[in-house]
Design an enzyme around this catalytic site. Structure first.
Site, PDB file in Angstrom:
ATOM      1  N   CYS A  65     -16.488  -1.271  11.784  1.00  0.00           N
ATOM      2  CA  CYS A  65     -15.069  -1.739  10.631  1.00  0.00           C
ATOM      3  C   CYS A  65     -14.132  -1.928  11.685  1.00  0.00           C
ATOM      4  CB  CYS A  65     -14.340  -0.031   9.951  1.00  0.00           C
ATOM      5  SG  CYS A  65     -12.963  -0.805   8.723  1.00  0.00           S
TER       6      CYS A  65
ATOM      7  N   TRP B  79     -13.074  -8.197   8.661  1.00  0.00           N
ATOM      8  CA  TRP B  79     -12.476  -8.958   8.760  1.00  0.00           C
ATOM      9  C   TRP B  79     -12.389  -9.595   9.634  1.00  0.00           C
ATOM     10  CZ3 TRP B  79     -11.085  -3.497   7.979  1.00  0.00           C
ATOM     11  CH2 TRP B  79     -10.124  -3.121   9.464  1.00  0.00           C
TER      12      TRP B  79
ATOM     13  N   SER C 299      -9.311  -1.086   3.048  1.00  0.00           N
ATOM     14  CA  SER C 299     -10.591   0.032   2.823  1.00  0.00           C
ATOM     15  C   SER C 299      -9.179   1.580   3.090  1.00  0.00           C
ATOM     16  CB  SER C 299     -10.767   0.095   4.716  1.00  0.00           C
ATOM     17  OG  SER C 299     -11.611  -0.816   4.992  1.00  0.00           O
TER      18      SER C 299
ATOM     19  N   ASP D 241     -17.937  -2.836   7.945  1.00  0.00           N
ATOM     20  CA  ASP D 241     -16.777  -3.717   6.548  1.00  0.00           C
ATOM     21  C   ASP D 241     -15.977  -3.993   7.980  1.00  0.00           C
ATOM     22  OD1 ASP D 241     -14.488  -3.732   5.210  1.00  0.00           O
ATOM     23  OD2 ASP D 241     -14.438  -1.307   4.939  1.00  0.00           O
TER      24      ASP D 241
END
Length: 665
Positions: A617, A664, A447, A662
């Site tokens: 995020c 992971w 990012s 966003d």
């Protein structure tokens, strides 16, 4: 000035007539002027020739199958290479069952031809499809997805199977695979086996092997075929050793175009990355045994454009020490220049990676030598074990019965190809087969932690150095983060990094006056640093900027509160309205951002009801999931809604782009 056709001698008017008429009448002059202008400066409509693609043309996948006596086609939708790898394994499997398969990229095929598959006896189509982002198809499967969404073609008589690749920590788990599986059935195709659901958060290799072992017996029963009993490795590429090739004819790490690293030409993308100079590389942690890097990449003159919230992709290089040790272990001259060519002349993929190149370049730039190999690689390696016990040991991990052993010995101990070669001394595979077996080294995505409003000529990365020791005492470091950490700007050298920008939907609201709430513990702060830079810039420009709230978390205030001075300055200037910080280990009981959100349900509801946007995020496995639950609870308690209505409220926020993640795993 030369005359236009029909305006010279023998035309409608003589030159004397022209002057007479010009003087006599303004209207005639007006008409004639524009008539001649049009003829003297003709404009041509751009001619676009659309090629006619005939059914059964030599370029179609159906015709390829007919010409090469194939009856199995395996399509893949892949973003990181795993789906393509699985597709290749299934196509190879077909040979072991008396069938003949081919791998195909749907982006390169006319998928309307799928209905013609019935023209091939005992034909079968298999799809290996990854889900990307928020339930989206991969880039190369987008057109196929749109085609199915738009209607598709009747597929009566078509036999199919789907293996989906996804991650359970994401909300839209395997959405692409599930959609294609359902849509093909709706179009009349016959499903041979339930869609396989691979979970990368757990063990996608295990999921694939288990599904595959159920799949082929069904194929045998349906088509009346049986296993040939030949489990030996089927080589896909032939080796050619190149001598005396000039350097300019050899790939040295370029992704696609030979010489592109020496002669850079925009536009820059995944196949043509820009070599961005590193202009800053500093440590963000103030203590402790972990490292977090702030890296700045110069994009001056590249014409690369980015927005806050986008991702930058970095093509890393493998650890040269591991490369050297593999070469030494296999007694190979790493500077040997080779070409690996697909033995299947009809295959769309002619080489496993850019060729010709040296073994050293292949192991450094193109092959994933640091990840634990999948079971099919162990099966192929077993053929080169001179010790029967080592061969048996490797083979025992390649079936679903051996999944626990594979998990324990390969996954938990993070044994890469070098570790396997070191631990099994009788293994002596040829280097060219190693190059054939190993998957491609993939780009790493980060990012972007800057705003082009403030930094139009540089892209900033915030990355934690991955480093740990396995149970066997081996040191494991992240491929990209170690490579970046080894590039300090203090040693006087100039380092460059191959990059490209991937656009994102993770965007600030169009109106700066819209309130925003950002939740980003650890390096999840990265895109919000860009958001804060942008809001601060707009505020200083005199634009009305809405409420800006940040939830940040880290372990210790004194060690890993990254960008502390910047954040405090934004708070002082009023660009950041409120700051909620969770230092998880600065007190006896651990505190995370989820706990702080729980205390501020009223603030969250007020922001949502005022049209605010929420951004998350960071870690998908725990943090993002718990934050989602906390948001639902806030809506239930503050909005007086039941659980069903609250879930609908949250989904509506997502569909309108007011709740974005966003994350992971």
């Amino acid at each position: 000035m030369s005359s236009a056709p029909g305006a010279g001698a023998g035309g409608y008017f003589s030159m004397i007539d022209f002057f007479v008429l010009s003087a006599a009448g303004g209207f005639a002059m007006y008409w004639f002027f524009f008539r001649n202008k049009k003829q003297d400066q003709p404009t041509f409509k751009k001619l676009t020739v659309t090629p006619v693609v005939e059914r059964g043309s030599s370029s179609g996948f159906i015709n390829k199958m007919k010409n090469t006596n194939r009856n199995v086609v395996v399509f893949y939708g892949s973003q990181t290479g795993t789906a393509e790898e699985f597709a290749t394994r299934l196509a190879k499997d077909a040979t072991r069952y008396g069938m003949k398969g081919m791998v195909a990229d749907p982006e390169e095929c006319d998928m309307e031809d799928l209905s013609q598959l019935t023209e091939i006896e005992n034909s079968l189509v298999i799809f290996c499809l990854a889900t990307y982002g928020e339930g989206d198809p991969t880039d190369n499967a987008q057109e196929f997805y749109d085609y199915l969404q738009g209607g598709g073609t009747e597929l009566d008589g078509i036999k199919y199977a789907v293996f989906a690749l996804g991650n359970k920590t994401y909300e839209h788990f395997n959405a692409m695979g599930k959609f294609v599986d359902k849509r093909l059935e709706e179009l009349g195709a016959t499903r041979l086996i339930e869609v396989g659901l691979g979970d990368d958060d757990s063990n996608i290799e295990e999921d694939f092997v288990s599904w595959r072992e159920k799949f082929w017996p069904i194929v045998c029963e349906h088509f009346g075929v049986q296993a040939t009993g030949d489990d030996s490795s089927i080589r896909q590429y032939s080796l050619q050793v190149n001598e005396d090739l000039p350097a300019e004819k050899i790939y040295h790490g370029e992704i696609s175009r030979l010489g592109s690293f020496n002669l850079q030409k925009p536009p820059y993308d995944a196949k043509n990355p820009f070599l961005a100079p590193i202009i800053a590389n500093r440590e963000l942690h103030k203590g402790g045994d972990r490292s977090c890097m702030h890296i700045e990449l110069d994009i001056s003159g590249s014409k690369i454009r980015y927005e806050s919230g986008d991702h930058v992709a970095v093509y890393p290089m493998n650890d040269p020490d591991i490369v050297e040790r593999i070469g030494k272990r296999l007694e190979t001259d790493l500077d040997t220049v080779i070409t690996l060519t697909n033995v299947d002349e009809e295959a769309s993929k002619k080489h496993p990676f850019p060729n010709p190149t040296s073994y050293r370049t292949a192991l450094t730039h193109y092959l994933d030598i640091q990840s634990p190999p999948r079971t099919h690689i162990l099966r192929e390696l077993a053929e080169y074990a001179e010790d029967p016990k080592e061969k048996e040991f490797l083979m025992s991990m390649t079936s679903s019965d051996g999944k626990d052993k594979y998990n324990d010995w390969i996954v938990k101990d993070h044994r890469n190809i070098l570790a396997i070669l070191d631990d099994l001394k009788s293994l002596k595979p040829p280097m060219d087969h190693i190059c054939e077996m190993l998957p491609r080294l993939q780009a790493r995505y980060y990012s972007i932690s800057s705003s082009p409003k403030i930094h139009p000529t540089s892209i900033h990365i915030t990355a934690v150095l991955i480093s740990y020791t396995t149970r066997t005492g081996r040191s494991v470091k992240g491929v990209a983060t170690k490579w970046l950490a080894d590039k300090p700007i203090t040693d006087g050298k100039k380092y460059t990094v191959p990059i490209f920008v991937r656009k994102s939907q993770f965007r600030l609201p169009f109106k700066p006056s819209t309130p925003v709430l950002m939740i980003g513990p650890g390096t999840g702060l990265a895109p919000f640093r860009g958001f804060l830079q942008e809001r601060d810039f707009l505020k200083k420009e005199g634009k009305p900027v809405g409420e800006t709230i940040l939830y940040f978390g880290c372990r210790y205030k004194a060690q890993d509160f990254i960008y502390e001075d910047e954040i405090n300055q934004y708070l002082k200037d009023g660009s950041l309205t409120k700051l909620h910080i969770a230092f998880s280990r600065d007190q006896k009981e651990k505190v995370y951002v989820q706990h702080l959100l729980n205390k501020n349900k009223e603030e969250i509801w007020r922001l949502l009801e005022n049209g605010g946007h929420i951004y998350v995020c960071g870690d998908a496995r725990n943090m993002a999931r718990e934050v989602h639950d906390m948001l639902e609870r806030s809506v239930i308690e503050q909005g007086n809604l039941d659980a069903t209505k609250a879930a609908e409220y949250i989904k509506k926020l997502q569909s309108k782009g007011r709740y974005s993640c966003d994350v992971w795993s």
